[in-house]
Design a protein around this motif. Structure first.
Motif: not given
Length: 328
Positions: A215, A219, A222, A274
């Motif tokens: 994750w 993230a 992004g 994301a």
């Protein structure tokens, strides 16, 4: 009478339970180890390599950075764009505003009053701290070699190979030169390096989806895409690269027999949030800040519609009558 033997459960009678317990403990330990791996293989050797690359990059970017006390090359354009943020006067440019706002921030931090015109070849006056402005820009080029090193580690290279790649980035003459002036390219290269690093992290942890470290890489990628797309239009190539890899990964997951439908949908939702929602939000936020800072009439008024111009301070449109009289 016959003596009946009592049934005694031996250790061999329950191997499956013991094996299951050990397997669960091993899985938990592996998942915990994966979650703790926030950065690629950061042992002592890698940490020293990263520190060395950062120090060498700082030397190559900052050494005698103020030697030329004149406006060099495209400093005439981007220094002027930064001055518009100091003065609050509206301008129009083809590129997104993030990198130019950072140039304006460097000028504000020096106490620049916005009066210098940044004409090409003009000598910088005493009240313009051009050295700090260049150092501010060059700071974005310093971590580039370290990011290249970590990217190569994520892609499976040995530390010595990754170090060679980092040194090539550190010593590249074009990268050093373009980072030492008041330009947009240092920010663009930094955000591009962040995008490549994030993509390599996703590739490294592609077999551990939905873990904490996965994750974080998703993230971070992004956010990097939002920054690079908001700095300059050429950052769209980074967006395209991540998009192609994401499409391949989703297509590849579709054919896996162990992939359940709800898990596959979660992969789509995670990437949409994301890699689309987050970058678009950052891009729009940059433009919102851009328009909030440029609230006065300036040289870019004619590129906008009349309603937009009417809301700028000092515009000539406010002196015109609202109603059009017959024969006027």
């Amino acid at each position: 009478g016959k003596v009946r033997r009592r049934h005694v459960e031996t250790a061999a009678a329950k191997p499956a339970e013991s094996e299951s317990l050990f397997k669960d403990e091993a899985d938990n330990a592996a998942r915990k180890k994966t979650d703790q791996a926030h950065l690629p293989n950061l042992n002592q050797q890698n940490m020293w390599n990263i520190v060395a690359l950062v120090v060498l990059s700082a030397i190559t970017r900052f050494y005698r950075i103020g030697r030329s006390n004149r406006v060099v090359w495209d400093e005439a354009h981007f220094g002027k764009f930064g001055a518009h943020y100091v003065n609050g006067t509206f301008y129009h440019d083809v590129h997104p505003p993030l990198a130019k706002m950072l140039v304006g921030l460097s000028e504000i931090l020096t106490g620049f009053d916005g009066s210098f015109t940044f004409s090409s070849g003009q000598r910088y006056p005493e009240n313009v701290n051009y050295v700090f402005m260049r150092v501010f820009n060059a700071s974005f080029g310093v971590p580039l070699a370290a990011m290249a090193y970590c990217t190569l580690l994520n892609l499976g290279c040995r530390p010595n190979t990754a170090l060679l790649g980092g040194l090539l980035v550190c010593m590249d003459n074009a990268l050093c030169t373009i980072s030492r002036f008041i330009l947009l390219d240092a920010m663009l290269l930094c955000f591009t390096g962040m995008s490549a690093l994030g993509l390599s992290g996703l590739f490294k942890h592609r077999k551990q989806p939905f873990t904490r470290v996965w994750w974080m890489w998703l993230a971070g990628t992004g956010v990097a895409l939002g920054l690079v797309a908001s700095a300059k239009w050429v950052g769209a190539f980074s967006v395209a690269l991540v998009g192609i890899y994401t499409a391949y990964e989703l297509y590849d997951g579709l054919g896996l027999p162990e992939m359940r439908l709800h898990t596959y949908l979660l992969h789509w939702i995670a990437r949409i949030i994301a890699l689309i929602v987050v970058p678009v939000s950052i891009y729009m936020l940059c433009f919102q800040i851009h328009f909030a800072l440029l609230y006065k009439s300036g040289p870019g008024d004619s590129e906008m519609d009349s309603l937009f111009q009417a809301n700028l301070q000092g515009t000539g449109l406010k002196g015109q009558p609202l109603d059009i009289a017959y024969g006027s």
